[in-house]
Design a protein around this motif. Structure first.
Motif, mmCIF file in Angstrom:
data_model
loop_
_atom_site.group_PDB
_atom_site.id
_atom_site.type_symbol
_atom_site.label_atom_id
_atom_site.label_comp_id
_atom_site.label_asym_id
_atom_site.label_seq_id
_atom_site.Cartn_x
_atom_site.Cartn_y
_atom_site.Cartn_z
ATOM 1 N N GLN A 1 2.481 49.877 37.963
ATOM 2 C CA GLN A 1 2.701 50.462 36.630
ATOM 3 C C GLN A 1 4.133 51.003 36.486
ATOM 4 N N PRO A 2 5.123 50.188 36.766
ATOM 5 C CA PRO A 2 6.500 50.700 36.714
ATOM 6 C C PRO A 2 6.923 50.970 35.278
ATOM 7 N N LYS A 3 7.893 51.867 35.096
ATOM 8 C CA LYS A 3 8.443 52.102 33.764
ATOM 9 C C LYS A 3 9.635 51.198 33.499
ATOM 10 N N VAL A 4 10.260 50.703 34.570
ATOM 11 C CA VAL A 4 11.505 49.951 34.402
ATOM 12 C C VAL A 4 11.602 48.793 35.390
ATOM 13 N N TYR A 5 12.177 47.680 34.915
ATOM 14 C CA TYR A 5 12.584 46.586 35.795
ATOM 15 C C TYR A 5 14.082 46.398 35.616
ATOM 16 N N PHE A 6 14.833 46.572 36.690
ATOM 17 C CA PHE A 6 16.277 46.375 36.656
ATOM 18 C C PHE A 6 16.587 44.945 37.082
ATOM 19 N N THR A 7 17.314 44.218 36.253
ATOM 20 C CA THR A 7 17.614 42.833 36.622
ATOM 21 C C THR A 7 18.945 42.383 36.026
ATOM 22 N N GLN A 8 19.366 41.208 36.447
ATOM 23 C CA GLN A 8 20.526 40.555 35.842
ATOM 24 C C GLN A 8 20.075 39.171 35.443
ATOM 25 N N SER A 9 20.265 38.825 34.180
ATOM 26 C CA SER A 9 19.762 37.515 33.764
ATOM 27 C C SER A 9 20.689 36.394 34.227
ATOM 28 N N VAL A 10 21.995 36.604 34.153
ATOM 29 C CA VAL A 10 22.937 35.528 34.508
ATOM 30 C C VAL A 10 23.936 36.015 35.542
ATOM 31 N N MET A 11 24.490 35.075 36.286
ATOM 32 C CA MET A 11 25.490 35.376 37.324
ATOM 33 C C MET A 11 25.014 36.536 38.193
ATOM 34 N N GLN A 12 23.758 36.440 38.616
ATOM 35 C CA GLN A 12 23.155 37.555 39.335
ATOM 36 C C GLN A 12 23.905 37.866 40.627
ATOM 37 N N ASN A 13 24.043 39.142 40.882
ATOM 38 C CA ASN A 13 24.617 39.628 42.134
ATOM 39 C C ASN A 13 23.468 39.912 43.085
ATOM 40 N N PRO A 14 23.354 39.230 44.208
ATOM 41 C CA PRO A 14 24.338 38.387 44.878
ATOM 42 C C PRO A 14 24.119 36.876 44.757
ATOM 43 N N THR A 15 23.046 36.416 44.149
ATOM 44 C CA THR A 15 22.700 34.983 44.314
ATOM 45 C C THR A 15 23.474 34.043 43.400
ATOM 46 N N GLY A 16 24.067 34.575 42.329
ATOM 47 C CA GLY A 16 24.769 33.716 41.376
ATOM 48 C C GLY A 16 23.843 32.951 40.452
ATOM 49 N N THR A 17 22.531 33.224 40.537
ATOM 50 C CA THR A 17 21.568 32.468 39.735
ATOM 51 C C THR A 17 21.494 32.978 38.298
ATOM 52 N N ALA A 18 20.970 32.116 37.415
ATOM 53 C CA ALA A 18 20.718 32.484 36.022
ATOM 54 C C ALA A 18 19.241 32.257 35.721
ATOM 55 N N MET A 19 18.653 33.143 34.886
ATOM 56 C CA MET A 19 17.270 32.916 34.459
ATOM 57 C C MET A 19 17.226 31.711 33.539
ATOM 58 N N SER A 20 16.267 30.819 33.761
ATOM 59 C CA SER A 20 16.060 29.748 32.784
ATOM 60 C C SER A 20 15.432 30.387 31.546
ATOM 61 N N PRO A 21 15.598 29.736 30.373
ATOM 62 C CA PRO A 21 15.036 30.320 29.146
ATOM 63 C C PRO A 21 13.544 30.617 29.282
ATOM 64 N N HIS A 22 12.826 29.728 29.953
ATOM 65 C CA HIS A 22 11.383 29.944 30.083
ATOM 66 C C HIS A 22 11.093 31.188 30.917
ATOM 67 N N VAL A 23 11.839 31.369 32.021
ATOM 68 C CA VAL A 23 11.622 32.542 32.872
ATOM 69 C C VAL A 23 11.956 33.824 32.097
ATOM 70 N N ALA A 24 13.063 33.779 31.344
ATOM 71 C CA ALA A 24 13.452 34.957 30.551
ATOM 72 C C ALA A 24 12.332 35.323 29.578
ATOM 73 N N PHE A 25 11.776 34.319 28.933
ATOM 74 C CA PHE A 25 10.688 34.556 27.989
ATOM 75 C C PHE A 25 9.480 35.173 28.699
ATOM 76 N N ARG A 26 9.153 34.634 29.892
ATOM 77 C CA ARG A 26 8.015 35.154 30.662
ATOM 78 C C ARG A 26 8.234 36.613 31.071
ATOM 79 N N VAL A 27 9.457 36.915 31.494
ATOM 80 C CA VAL A 27 9.772 38.282 31.911
ATOM 81 C C VAL A 27 9.488 39.252 30.760
ATOM 82 N N LEU A 28 9.954 38.879 29.557
ATOM 83 C CA LEU A 28 9.768 39.760 28.405
ATOM 84 C C LEU A 28 8.303 39.866 28.004
ATOM 85 N N GLN A 29 7.583 38.750 28.157
ATOM 86 C CA GLN A 29 6.146 38.756 27.874
ATOM 87 C C GLN A 29 5.416 39.733 28.805
ATOM 88 N N ILE A 30 5.774 39.678 30.079
ATOM 89 C CA ILE A 30 5.129 40.567 31.055
ATOM 90 C C ILE A 30 5.511 42.025 30.775
#
Lengths: 461, 461
Positions: free
Chosen positions: A240-269
Motif C-alpha cells: 500500500q505505498p503512497k509513492v512510486y519514484f521512477t524515471q520514464s526515459v533515459m533511466q539512471n542507471p540502465t538507460g532504458t525507456a518505458m514503452s507506451p504500453h508499460v507507461a499506460f500500465r503503470v498509471l493504471q496500477i
C-alpha cells in the motif's frame, strides 16, 4: 592508511593528528582497522613507544578502540554524539562512502562511472554571457519569490507545453536541483515506516535519502521496456505505498525507456492502488520532446521533477517540481519552512541561459556529441566482451556486465587503484544487494586506462 | 474572497477556476468559509443557479464541502493526498501562513516586520563586480567540492580566526543558507519525539522545521542578558535534550546579546547535561568582532552556523557550519545524500565579493547606517508610547510592545489591511502562544504609514 610524518611538531602529536584526520575525513571508516603498533612503527620508521603513546591518546579521545588480541579499530561512534538515526545506518554509511568517492576523488581519475557530462562539453561561453547579462539586471540582491523566479517559471510553462504537459506557472515550484525537489516530496508524502516503490536498479541518492527518512524501499525490477508491471502491482497491493519514484526515459542507471504500453500500465496500477508517481526527468534535455508519464496523466497522479544540472551546469543547483496546484501549494509551504527560498540569482542565470538564442543550438550539438560517444562506447564495451542491458536510444548511460563476474564491487575497488572510477551495480540497488552490472557514462569512456582495464578483465574469463 | 469574472469562458467555469485558485494559493485557507450562494451571486452580479452549479462542481472536485445549514467551506484535505504529517500540523499551517505572508505580500506594503535589510542598503555594485569577475573564471560549470568551494572555506577560516574561533577548513561545511545548515544539524542530531531547547522568543523558521521533523520544543525564556539559565538547566534535566538552538548576539527577534557570564553558564550547563549548542550567528557581519559561544568553547560542544544573506544578498543562499571535524564529516555525508552539493557558482560569487577590497568598507557603511536607523526607530517607537525590551547595541531588530495590548496578532492583521506588515510576537514563540510584543526592522521604520498607525494605536490606550 597514509599518515605523513614530516612536521615540526612532536612525533606523537603528528601521528594523533594524522589518524584523527584519516577518521574525520573517512579515509579510515568507522570500524576499520588501523595498522598494528609494530606495523605502523616499521612503516614510518618511528619507535614502537611513540606509536603506543599515540594510539593510547586516540583511544582516550574516542577515536580508536582496542580489541583484545586483535588490535586497534576506528570507533564507530564518537563520544557525546547522538544515537544512530536508524537501524539502516550502517548500510547508508556504505552508500555515502561510495557517493563521497564519486564526488571527491576526482583529480587524475578516469570517471567512467560518473553521472555528469564533462564541463567542456557544455556551453561555458553561454554561462559567461548569462553572468554578464545578470550583472546588468535590476534587483539582483532580493530573496525573491519563494515559488521561484517568475519569468523562469513562465519559461518552464512553455517548455512543458512542448512535452504536451499543460501547466500554469502556479503549479511550478523551483527547487535547489532535483535533490531538493525529491526531498520536499518525500517529506510531504511519506513518514517513517512507510514503504515507497522504487526502480531496481535506480537512483542511489534518492534511495539514501529515503532510507534516511526511515522509509522502506520496495524495488520494482527494471526491464528493457520499463518496470516489470506485474511485480509493480503485486508490491503495490502488498505494501500500500503512497509513492512510486521512477524515471520514464533515459533511466539512471540502465538507460532504458518505458514503452507506451508499460507507461499506460503503470498509471493504471497507480490509479487502482491509489499511489502517486514521481517522474524524475532529470536528463530531459538530452533528448527531443516525447511522451512522458506526465504527458499521459497530465499531472493528476504524476509529480514531475527535473533540473538543469546535466545540460546547463552542475554548479547551479536549479530544478523544479510540476504537479497539481494544491500539492504545489503544500510543497511551497514546506519549502518556505525548511529553506525559506531557493537562490534567485541561480534561477535568473538559468532563465538568462534558456532565453539566450544559443541554448537550443548548444543542445543540438550536445545531443549529437553524446550520440556519437554512445555509439563508440557501445562498440568498446562489446569489443571487451561485455553484455549490454539495452542499447539506449538517448542519454548518457550504458548498463553493462561481464558474463564471468557475479559482483562488480571488487572490480570497482580494483579499478580505482588503477585510476579508473567505475560505478558498481550494487550502489544502484534499493538494498545494496550485489550486482554484476556497472553503469558507464558514454562521455567518459574514451580514456585509454578504461579500455586497458576492460581488456585485462575480459582476458580473465 | 476576490474572484475576478471577466474572461471569455462560461461563467460557471470562471467561478470554479477562480475559487480553485484561491484555495490552491491559500488565499482561502483549508476550513475557511466561502461566501453564501446568495452573497456570491449578489457581489458578482450572476444568477444563483450559476453559483449553485459552480459550488456543486467544486464539491465534486473535492475543493469544497457543504455543511448542512451552515454553508460551504474549503476542504481541509484533498482526495488522494497523504495523511497529515503529525498532530502539530494545524499549528504549523498557521505558521507557514504567516511566513508566506512575509515572503509574498510585498508590493507597496511597508515591511516594518520583515527580517531583511533593504536591497538598496547593500552593495549591489559589488555584486555586479563579482558577477563580472565570475564570468572570467575557469571551471564555472562543475558540481564542485561537496564540502563547498575550497577558496571560500579558506577565507572563512580567516574570518573565524578574527572571532578567535580557530578552525581548519575541513571543519567548515558550506550550505544553502543557514536554513540548510540548521536542517542538516537537526536531521543528524534529532529524531522524531526528541525534545530540543530553543529560545523563547526565537526564530520561527527553525521552530517550524523542528516541528515538521516531529521534534518537541522546550522554550527557554530570553531575558535582556540572554537565556534564563535557571530555566535552561531545569528544562535540560527534565527533557534530556540533545541540542539547544540559540543566538548569542543580535538575537532574532529581541536584539539581545548574552552577557559573558550567561554565555559561560550556558556552556557549563551544556557540559553538565550533555547537550550540543547550535549557535546561529546569521547577523554576524552587522557587528564588529566580539566573543561568541564558539569563541569560549572552541567548537567542542558548539556548532556554529552563519550565512551571507543579511549582508551580501538574500538571493545567494550561501551559509556554512563550523564544528568538530568528526561531526563535519557526518554532516557532509548527509549533505551529499540529501542535496549532493550546494551551488558552486553562488559560493564563488560570495568568495569574489568577500575578497573584493570593497567588502569591509561597505560593511562599515552599512553598520553606521543601521546604527543611525536604530536610533531613529528607538525614538519613534518610544514617542508612540511603546516599551522596548532592550535598546540593542547592534543589529537590525527591535522588540517592542504597547502596554495596553495583550496580543499583537489582531494588531498585525489590522495593520496589514492598511499596508503595513508587522511581525506579531506569537510567530516567534515555540508554541505560538499569544504575545504582546512585536519585532521591528530598524531599516524599515521610516515609512509614514507605520508612524501614523502606531500613533493611532497609542491613542487608544
Amino acid at each position: 592508511m597514509n599518515v605523513q610524518l614530516h612536521g615540526r611538531h612532536p612525533l606523537v602529536d603528528q601521528i594523533v593528528e594524522g589518524i584523527k584526520q584519516q577518521i574525520d575525513e573517512r579515509h579510515l571508516r568507522p570500524g576499520g582497522r588501523v595498522p598494528s603498533i609494530r606495523g605502523f612503527a616499521e612503516t614510518h620508521k618511528v619507535s614502537r613507544f611513540t606509536v603506543v603513546e599515540a594510539y593510547d591518546r586516540l583511544v582516550a579521545l574516542g577515536y580508536l578502540e582496542s580489541r583484545r588480541g586483535s588490535g586497534f579499530y576506528a570507533t564507530s561512534r564518537r563520544n557525546g554524539e547522538a544515537a544512530l538515526k536508524d537501524e539502516e545506518r550502517p548500510r547508508t554509511a556504505d552508500l555515502v562512502w561510495l557517493i563521497r568517492r564519486l564526488l571527491t576523488q576526482r583529480d587524475g581519475v578516469a570517471l567512467a562511472g560518473a553521472p555528469w557530462i564533462p564541463s567542456d562539453w557544455l556551453d561555458e561561453a553561454g554561462m559567461r554571457r548569462a553572468l554578464r547579462a545578470l550583472s546588468r539586471e535590476k534587483q539582483i540582491l532580493d530573496f525573491g519569490d519563494p515559488r521561484g523566479h517568475a519569468p523562469l517559471r513562465s519559461q518552464l510553462e512553455l517548455m512543458l507545453a512542448e512535452l504536451d504537459i499543460p501547466v500554469s506557472s502556479s503549479q511550478i515550484l523551483l527547487t535547489e536541483g532535483t535533490s531538493q525537489a525529491l526531498d520536499l516530496i518525500m517529506r510531504r508524502l511519506l513518514r517513517p515506516g512507510d514503504t515507497a516503490l522504487v526502480d531496481d536498479p535506480g537512483y542511489y541518492n534518492l534511495f539514501g535519502n529515503l532510507r534516511q527518512h526511515g522509509v522502506r524501499l520496495a524495488g520494482v525490477p527494471r526491464g528493457p521496456d520499463g518496470p516489470d508491471t506485474a511485480t509493480l502491482e503485486r508490491l503495490a497491493r502488498q505494501h500500500q505505498p503512497k509513492v512510486y519514484f521512477t524515471q520514464s526515459v533515459m533511466q539512471n542507471p540502465t538507460g532504458t525507456a518505458m514503452s507506451p504500453h508499460v507507461a499506460f500500465r503503470v498509471l493504471q496500477i497507480a490509479e487502482r492502488c491509489g499511489f502517486m508517481v514521481v517522474e524524475d526527468d532529470v536528463c530531459c534535455d538530452l533528448d527531443g520532446p516525447g511522451p512522458r508519464l506526465a504527458t499521459l496523466d497530465r499531472l493528476n497522479r504524476v509529480i514531475y521533477v527535473r533540473s538543469f544540472s546535466k545540460t546547463l551546469a552542475g554548479s547551479l543547483r536549479v530544478g523544479f517540481i510540476a504537479c497539481r496546484g494544491d500539492l504545489a501549494a503544500e510543497l511551497l509551504d514546506l519549502k518556505m519552512l525548511t529553506s525559506i527560498t531557493s537562490s534567485q540569482l541561480a534561477e535568473r542565470l538559468v532563465h538568462a541561459a534558456l532565453v539566450d538564442g544559443h541554448y537550443r543550438k548548444s543542445l543540438t550539438r550536445l545531443r549529437e556529441r553524446i550520440r556519437l560517444a554512445r555509439e563508440r562506447a557501445v562498440l568498446a564495451l562489446e569489443r571487451a566482451g561485455m553484455e549490454l542491458f539495452v542499447e539506449p536510444k538517448a542519454g548518457m548511460f550504458l548498463w553493462a556486465r561481464f558474463g564471468h563476474i557475479d559482483d562488480s564491487l571488487p572490480l570497482a575497488e580494483e579499478a580505482l587503484a588503477e585510476g579508473v572510477m567505475l560505478a558498481p551495480g550494487t550502489v544502484f540497488r534499493p538494498g545494496l544487494e550485489p550486482s554484476p552490472w556497472m553503469r558507464f557514462n558514454v562521455a567518459m569512456c574514451e580514456d585509454p586506462r578504461l579500455r586497458a582495464l576492460l581488456e585485462r578483465i575480459a582476458s580473465r574469463a
